[in-house]
Design an enzyme around this catalytic site. Structure first.
Site, short mmCIF file in Angstrom:
data_model
loop_
_atom_site.label_atom_id
_atom_site.label_comp_id
_atom_site.label_asym_id
_atom_site.label_seq_id
_atom_site.Cartn_x
_atom_site.Cartn_y
_atom_site.Cartn_z
N THR A 1 0.81 -1.22 0.00
CA THR A 1 0.00 0.00 0.00
C THR A 1 0.85 1.27 0.00
O THR A 1 0.63 2.18 -0.80
CB THR A 1 -0.94 0.00 1.22
OG1 THR A 1 -1.85 -1.10 1.10
CG2 THR A 1 -1.73 1.30 1.31
N ASP B 1 -3.12 1.33 -5.96
CA ASP B 1 -1.77 1.14 -5.42
C ASP B 1 -1.23 -0.25 -5.68
O ASP B 1 -0.02 -0.46 -5.69
CB ASP B 1 -1.74 1.45 -3.92
CG ASP B 1 -2.77 0.65 -3.13
OD1 ASP B 1 -3.75 0.15 -3.73
OD2 ASP B 1 -2.60 0.52 -1.90
N HIS B 2 -2.12 -1.23 -5.90
CA HIS B 2 -1.71 -2.61 -6.15
C HIS B 2 -2.94 -3.45 -6.42
O HIS B 2 -4.08 -3.01 -6.23
CB HIS B 2 -0.94 -3.19 -4.97
CG HIS B 2 -1.69 -3.11 -3.66
ND1 HIS B 2 -2.77 -3.91 -3.36
CD2 HIS B 2 -1.52 -2.30 -2.58
CE1 HIS B 2 -3.23 -3.60 -2.16
NE2 HIS B 2 -2.50 -2.63 -1.66
N ASP C 1 -4.13 6.31 7.04
CA ASP C 1 -3.21 7.44 7.17
C ASP C 1 -2.14 7.44 6.09
O ASP C 1 -1.86 8.49 5.48
CB ASP C 1 -2.58 7.47 8.57
CG ASP C 1 -1.93 6.15 8.99
OD1 ASP C 1 -1.72 5.26 8.14
OD2 ASP C 1 -1.65 6.00 10.20
#
Length: 546
Positions: free
Chosen positions: A77, A347-348, A158
């Site tokens: 991530t 992101d993936h 976050d």
């Protein structure tokens, strides 16, 4: 609060970059959306169920790159989100994974952890982009007009918000339990509109709500059975629909918030908060280009729990589609879609459940590994080669995400070089049945990797942070006790959407191979600003209107 000296240093760094290729008509608002753990094939698998202007806004009216991939090896991530807005790989931006090990300090490092700041709005450890070594599109946008542009990043996680926002963001917001919070890195106190939003406690309205399928059950047949034994059961959620979102108790406890985070309802609150941010911050309505980064985290948590071939992943994808349509309609009403540039990526991806693969073919080589086996194998090999330790407690200090860190005390005790111990561990790990390849720190530091996999591993390597030995698993092997996970270089983890829509974009379907590092330089060129430092990507000139 972000110190003036840090800002000054960053501005000096930014203005030293090359000039943008040319000035173009500027969008009022740029929106960069990351859907955490979103494989490209979800767009084709579920397309017939999409509404008119959710994902179809891109697929029918925008630019769709069907062969976009992350080009690094460790598809985690933090690493993926750092790539999106920097255009750099971890060998430059430094975010090699979600966590790594500080050998000198003998402690784990969280990618956005920062002990010099504190959380604003709830109890929590400090967060900032301190560990991000690259600049971002948002940094250069704010530098280009003396900080008039606003850059705001919002996510359930976050690390997604902080890393997409960059060093000069006005704010990064994420969720802790029922509240949106930020860090003293950005501000001394939450804006009043955020405080007011938190006082409404929208999350609590979902306590004990049932997550049902959006469509009739028969429509989910493409995903196979609903209840599969390798899926997770956690936080009071069973493996099959419906899912009661209340946690482990019938009364409100902290486990409710974990269950909520693993439901599509978390995305509903996220989008609602983003809308409030656009209204109260007047994004795209102030005569300058603003940037909103928005990352959906629930898709990732659901994918981990149930896997990519689950009814739950299909359902959250369809619900995300409808949320996007609502959000885009809101943008159209407030700003006008013709005045926006919107980018969507991930992101993936994620690996399939190995048990599901073997249900189709019992002889298939697929399975699960326990990373503790890597440490045990390394310990045994080193002891056999160099003898038992007498003073140091162990040879391996830390293992995570396929990275093994040697204990300097053990090396000192045996008077051997790190490269020598790395070689011993490398040979032992490559003999394990689930391991495809391993790479030593010495090998990568010397740039001794010439094939495609080695190149990807080099992109994930940052000498001051990477382990002494890094392991790549064979395809269809995962390091999770149940559910699904990601982190490997294979296509199921690397192939993600890259979709563009709006001002300055040529609609079409594009079949050439591109990379997620291409987003940042392309966006910088569109905005007429310098590209981020260390950006590895190219400008996707084929989608830019003249």
């Amino acid at each position: 609060m972000l110190s003036r000296c840090v800002v000054g240093a960053l501005l000096l760094l930014c203005i030293s970059g090359p000039a943008a290729i040319m000035a173009r008509p500027q969008p009022k608002l740029v929106v960069v959306i990351s859907i955490d753990q979103f494989r490209y094939d979800y767009l084709t698998r579920f397309e017939k169920h999409f509404v008119a202007r959710g994902f179809n806004l891109f697929l029918k009216e925008g630019a769709n790159f069907v062969c976009a991939r992350h080009g690094h090896a460790l598809n985690k991530t933090a690493a993926g989100h750092a790539v999106i807005m920097s255009g750099a790989y971890a060998n430059h931006h430094g975010i090699i994974s979600n966590d790594w090990y500080d050998v000198e300090g003998q402690s784990e490092v969280y990618c956005v952890g920062d002990l010099t700041v504190h959380t604003i709005g709830a109890e929590g450890e400090g967060r900032s982009p301190k560990n991000l070594m690259a600049t971002t599109v948002g940094d250069h946008l704010r530098e280009s007009n003396a900080g008039q542009s606003k850059v705001i990043a919002v996510s359930n996680k976050d690390r997604a918000a902080v890393l997409m926002g960059g060093k000069l963001a006005n704010a990064a917001y994420w969720m802790i339990d029922s509240a949106f919070v930020t860090s003293s890195y950005y501000m001394a106190d939450l804006p009043e509109w955020v405080k007011q939003y938190n006082r409404t406690n929208p999350v609590l309205a979902y306590f004990d709500k049932s997550w049902e399928r959006l469509l009739p059950e028969a429509e989910y047949a493409v995903q196979g059975v609903d209840d599969f034994h390798a899926e997770e059961t956690a936080n009071g959620m069973d493996r099959a629909f419906p899912h009661r979102i209340r946690g482990m108790r019938k009364r409100l406890t902290s486990s409710f918030f974990r269950a909520f985070d693993c439901s599509p309802f978390a995305s509903e609150v996220l989008v609602d908060f983003a809308r409030q941010g656009i209204v109260h911050e007047q994004l795209g309505q102030r005569g300058v280009t603003d940037l909103l980064c928005l990352s959906f985290s629930a898709n990732d948590r659901i994918g981990h729990a149930f896997g990519p071939n689950s009814h739950e992943v299909m359902d959250v994808t369809l619900r995300t589609d409808r949320l996007l349509e609502q959000f885009f309609a809101f943008l159209d009403e407030k700003i006008g879609l013709q005045n926006c540039t919107i980018i969507l990526t991930s992101d993936h991806g994620v690996a399939p459940l190995p048990e599901l693969l073997r249900a189709h073919n019992p002889s298939l080589e697929a399975g699960r590994v326990d990373e503790s086996e890597f440490a045990r194998t390394a310990e045994q090999a080193l002891e056999k080669e160099f003898g038992k330790l007498k003073k140091a407690r162990r040879w391996i200090s830390y293992t995570d995400d396929g990275m093994l860190y040697l204990n300097p005390s053990a090396l000192e005790e045996k008077a051997i070089a790190a490269a020598t111990a790395e070689h011993t561990v490398d040979l032992a790990l490559e003999a394990l049945p689930a391991v495809y390849a391993s790479f030593t720190h010495s090998q990568l530091a010397a740039n001794r990797s010439s094939d495609e996999l080695g190149t990807k591993m080099l992109r994930s390597f940052f000498a001051e942070r990477s382990g002494n030995v890094s392991v790549i698993l064979k395809p269809w092997f995962i390091d999770a006790p149940d559910g699904a996970t990601h982190g490997q270089p294979w296509n199921y983890d690397a192939h993600v959407p890259l979709l563009w829509f709006g001002a300055g974009i040529k609609p079409d379907t594009y079949y050439e191979a591109v990379s997620i590092v291409d987003i940042a330089p392309t966006l910088a060129a569109m905005l007429g600003i310098s590209r981020p430092s260390g950006s590895h990507g190219r400008i996707l000139s084929e989608i830019l209107r003249d």
